[in-house]
Design an enzyme around this catalytic site. Structure first.
Site, PDB file in Angstrom:
ATOM      1  N   GLU A 119      11.131  -2.094  40.470  1.00  0.00           N
ATOM      2  CA  GLU A 119      10.694  -2.918  39.675  1.00  0.00           C
ATOM      3  C   GLU A 119      11.715  -3.622  38.993  1.00  0.00           C
ATOM      4  O   GLU A 119      12.806  -3.045  38.770  1.00  0.00           O
ATOM      5  CB  GLU A 119       9.688  -2.465  38.966  1.00  0.00           C
ATOM      6  CG  GLU A 119       9.085  -3.389  38.039  1.00  0.00           C
ATOM      7  CD  GLU A 119       8.077  -2.378  36.694  1.00  0.00           C
ATOM      8  OE1 GLU A 119       7.571  -1.688  37.277  1.00  0.00           O
ATOM      9  OE2 GLU A 119       8.095  -2.673  35.675  1.00  0.00           O
ATOM     10  N   ASP A 121      12.216  -6.387  35.457  1.00  0.00           N
ATOM     11  CA  ASP A 121      11.317  -7.104  34.435  1.00  0.00           C
ATOM     12  C   ASP A 121      11.916  -7.897  33.389  1.00  0.00           C
ATOM     13  O   ASP A 121      12.804  -7.613  32.844  1.00  0.00           O
ATOM     14  CB  ASP A 121      10.692  -5.857  33.644  1.00  0.00           C
ATOM     15  CG  ASP A 121       9.811  -4.915  34.124  1.00  0.00           C
ATOM     16  OD1 ASP A 121       9.099  -5.226  34.970  1.00  0.00           O
ATOM     17  OD2 ASP A 121      10.271  -3.713  33.972  1.00  0.00           O
ATOM     18  N   GLU A 123       9.978  -8.694  29.907  1.00  0.00           N
ATOM     19  CA  GLU A 123       8.723  -8.591  29.206  1.00  0.00           C
ATOM     20  C   GLU A 123       8.846  -9.074  27.696  1.00  0.00           C
ATOM     21  O   GLU A 123       9.656  -8.865  27.162  1.00  0.00           O
ATOM     22  CB  GLU A 123       8.514  -7.040  29.216  1.00  0.00           C
ATOM     23  CG  GLU A 123       8.317  -6.663  30.325  1.00  0.00           C
ATOM     24  CD  GLU A 123       8.033  -4.972  30.593  1.00  0.00           C
ATOM     25  OE1 GLU A 123       7.015  -4.476  30.869  1.00  0.00           O
ATOM     26  OE2 GLU A 123       8.848  -4.198  29.935  1.00  0.00           O
ATOM     27  N   THR A 137      14.603  -6.482  29.372  1.00  0.00           N
ATOM     28  CA  THR A 137      14.399  -6.633  30.613  1.00  0.00           C
ATOM     29  C   THR A 137      14.792  -5.033  31.045  1.00  0.00           C
ATOM     30  O   THR A 137      15.092  -4.175  30.115  1.00  0.00           O
ATOM     31  CB  THR A 137      15.894  -7.434  30.960  1.00  0.00           C
ATOM     32  OG1 THR A 137      16.918  -6.619  30.553  1.00  0.00           O
ATOM     33  CG2 THR A 137      15.590  -8.692  30.779  1.00  0.00           C
ATOM     34  N   ASN A 138      14.447  -4.991  32.160  1.00  0.00           N
ATOM     35  CA  ASN A 138      14.460  -3.337  32.735  1.00  0.00           C
ATOM     36  C   ASN A 138      14.300  -3.264  34.373  1.00  0.00           C
ATOM     37  O   ASN A 138      14.077  -4.454  34.986  1.00  0.00           O
ATOM     38  CB  ASN A 138      13.207  -2.454  32.239  1.00  0.00           C
ATOM     39  CG  ASN A 138      13.245  -1.302  32.156  1.00  0.00           C
ATOM     40  OD1 ASN A 138      14.145  -0.603  32.360  1.00  0.00           O
ATOM     41  ND2 ASN A 138      12.291  -0.544  31.564  1.00  0.00           N
ATOM     42  N   GLY A 218      -0.499   1.884  14.266  1.00  0.00           N
ATOM     43  CA  GLY A 218      -1.785   2.127  13.688  1.00  0.00           C
ATOM     44  C   GLY A 218      -2.735   0.794  13.649  1.00  0.00           C
ATOM     45  O   GLY A 218      -3.087   0.616  12.426  1.00  0.00           O
ATOM     46  N   ARG A 297      19.817   9.430  24.517  1.00  0.00           N
ATOM     47  CA  ARG A 297      18.623   9.388  25.539  1.00  0.00           C
ATOM     48  C   ARG A 297      19.570   9.764  26.751  1.00  0.00           C
ATOM     49  O   ARG A 297      18.967  10.317  27.381  1.00  0.00           O
ATOM     50  CB  ARG A 297      18.374   8.051  25.747  1.00  0.00           C
ATOM     51  CG  ARG A 297      17.118   7.935  26.524  1.00  0.00           C
ATOM     52  CD  ARG A 297      16.583   6.526  26.396  1.00  0.00           C
ATOM     53  NE  ARG A 297      15.644   6.039  27.612  1.00  0.00           N
ATOM     54  CZ  ARG A 297      15.286   4.807  27.580  1.00  0.00           C
ATOM     55  NH1 ARG A 297      15.856   3.717  26.940  1.00  0.00           N
ATOM     56  NH2 ARG A 297      14.463   4.627  28.627  1.00  0.00           N
TER      57      ARG A 297
END
Ligand SMILES: *[C@@H]1O[C@H](CO)[C@@H](O)[C@H](O)[C@H]1NC(C)=O
Length: 354
Positions: A119, A121, A123, A137-138, A218, A297
């Protein structure tokens, strides 16, 4: 008098010249000759994907609107899958109150390879009134959904006011995301990426959908249907690549070798030094998150990352900008990150920041 005038203009001219030089070089740096592209009508290259009633073709069939209303979003998909390609459209995003809305322009083969899909992307993430759209982007390869490679940015224009061209180039060597003719991200294939580099034929998708039920804020950022329908427009559609049947022909490297060579010879496949300078300026000014600088991460920097020291200086170990973002926000982001499994969660993560 004459002398005074003379000396004044002698003093001022170099400064104003310098000012205009910087002023224009900044904007000129974001303007390049348009790509030489062949556009398609909707029916020549694409089919409705979902929300048929909310997919509205123009009378000439060359542009299409995707609407989101209280009943459904909508989307389209390329009629073929492509082994490498240039996927592009001019897009105008919904305006005004767009919280909770996602417009996605991406390539994927998730429908065919459920467990090990690829994929790429764009988004676009809607925002509350008065706050600008942001986007990310990814990329994923061979089902690497637990290794997101997100970068997030703001824009140098309002994408709801005018059309801009958004493009994804995917070759065996590299991936380039473009806005107009400005490359904003390049991923150069690296053997160490292994299957994480997309390798199987993909379709092009464009969708608008309600992401508010996944948002973490929320209900504050839910889609507000008082403002519906939300309309995104797509025109001057481009699909250039090697159409293939992913089941029959995979792997089909040889079948696409001529088409690959053609793709790699196109104007959008070569980043000029001027475009590269514009990419650097864009990233220094508009990128506010990069997984490459997110040491929390990824303690080991992913292999395709090219660390730009000037760029890196602006980011914390969380991959976020040093200036901006409170501790409270940071804690929420960290919590959201732990929960992140899919891009849906990463979108919610994004929304905590707005
Ligand atoms: C892709 O993933 C599958 C398992 O889902 C694995 O068997 C295969 O070796 C991977 N391919 C690459 C190129 O890493």
């Amino acid at each position: 008098m004459g002398r005074l005038h003379g000396s004044l203009s002698e003093t001022l001219t170099p400064f104003s010249l310098l000012f205009f030089f910087f002023f224009f070089s900044w904007f000129a740096g974001f303007t390049f000759a348009a790509f030489n592209l062949t556009t398609l009508s909707f029916d020549e290259g694409y089919s409705p994907l979902f929300g048929d009633g909310n997919l509205v073709r123009s009378p000439d069939g060359h542009s299409v609107r995707l609407l989101l209303d209280v009943y459904t979003g909508s989307g389209f998909i390329s009629s073929s899958m492509y082994q490498h390609g240039f996927f592009s459209a001019k897009i105008k995003l919904p305006s005004d109150y767009t919280a909770g809305i996602v417009v996605a322009f991406y390539t994927s083969n998730g429908d065919v390879f459920e467990k090990n899909h690829d994929e790429l992307d764009f988004e676009f993430l809607g925002n509350i009134e008065g706050k600008p759209w942001r986007f990310q982007t990814n990329l994923y390869g061979n089902g690497s959904t637990n290794r997101g490679r997100e970068e997030r940015y703001s824009l140098w224009f309002d994408p709801s006011k005018e059309f801009h061209r958004y493009s994804i180039l995917w070759t065996a060597k590299n991936i380039i995301f473009y806005i107009d003719e400005v490359p904003i991200r390049e991923v150069v294939r690296n053997d160490k990426m292994g299957g994480d580099y997309p390798s199987k034929p993909m379709s092009l998708y464009a969708t608008i959908w309600d992401a508010s039920s996944w948002a973490t804020s929320g209900g504050k950022y839910k889609v507000n249907y008082k403002y519906a329908p939300f309309t995104s427009e797509f025109k001057e559609l481009v699909l250039e690549g090697c159409p293939t049947d992913p089941i029959q022909e995979f792997p089909s490297a040889s079948a696409c070798s001529d088409r690959d060579a053609w793709l790699e010879s196109r104007d959008y496949a070569v980043i000029t030094p001027e475009q590269r300078a514009a990419m650097r300026r864009f990233r220094q000014r508009y990128m506010y998150y990069s997984y490459c600088y997110d040491a929390l991460r990824y303690p080991v920097t992913p292999p395709e990352c090219v660390i730009d020291p000037a760029e890196k200086e602006r980011f914390q170990d969380s991959g976020r900008l040093k200036f901006g973002g409170s501790h409270r926000k940071q804690a929420r982001i960290t919590r959201a990150r732990r929960k992140r499994r899919s891009r849906v969660a990463s979108i919610s993560n994004d929304q905590t920041d707005m």
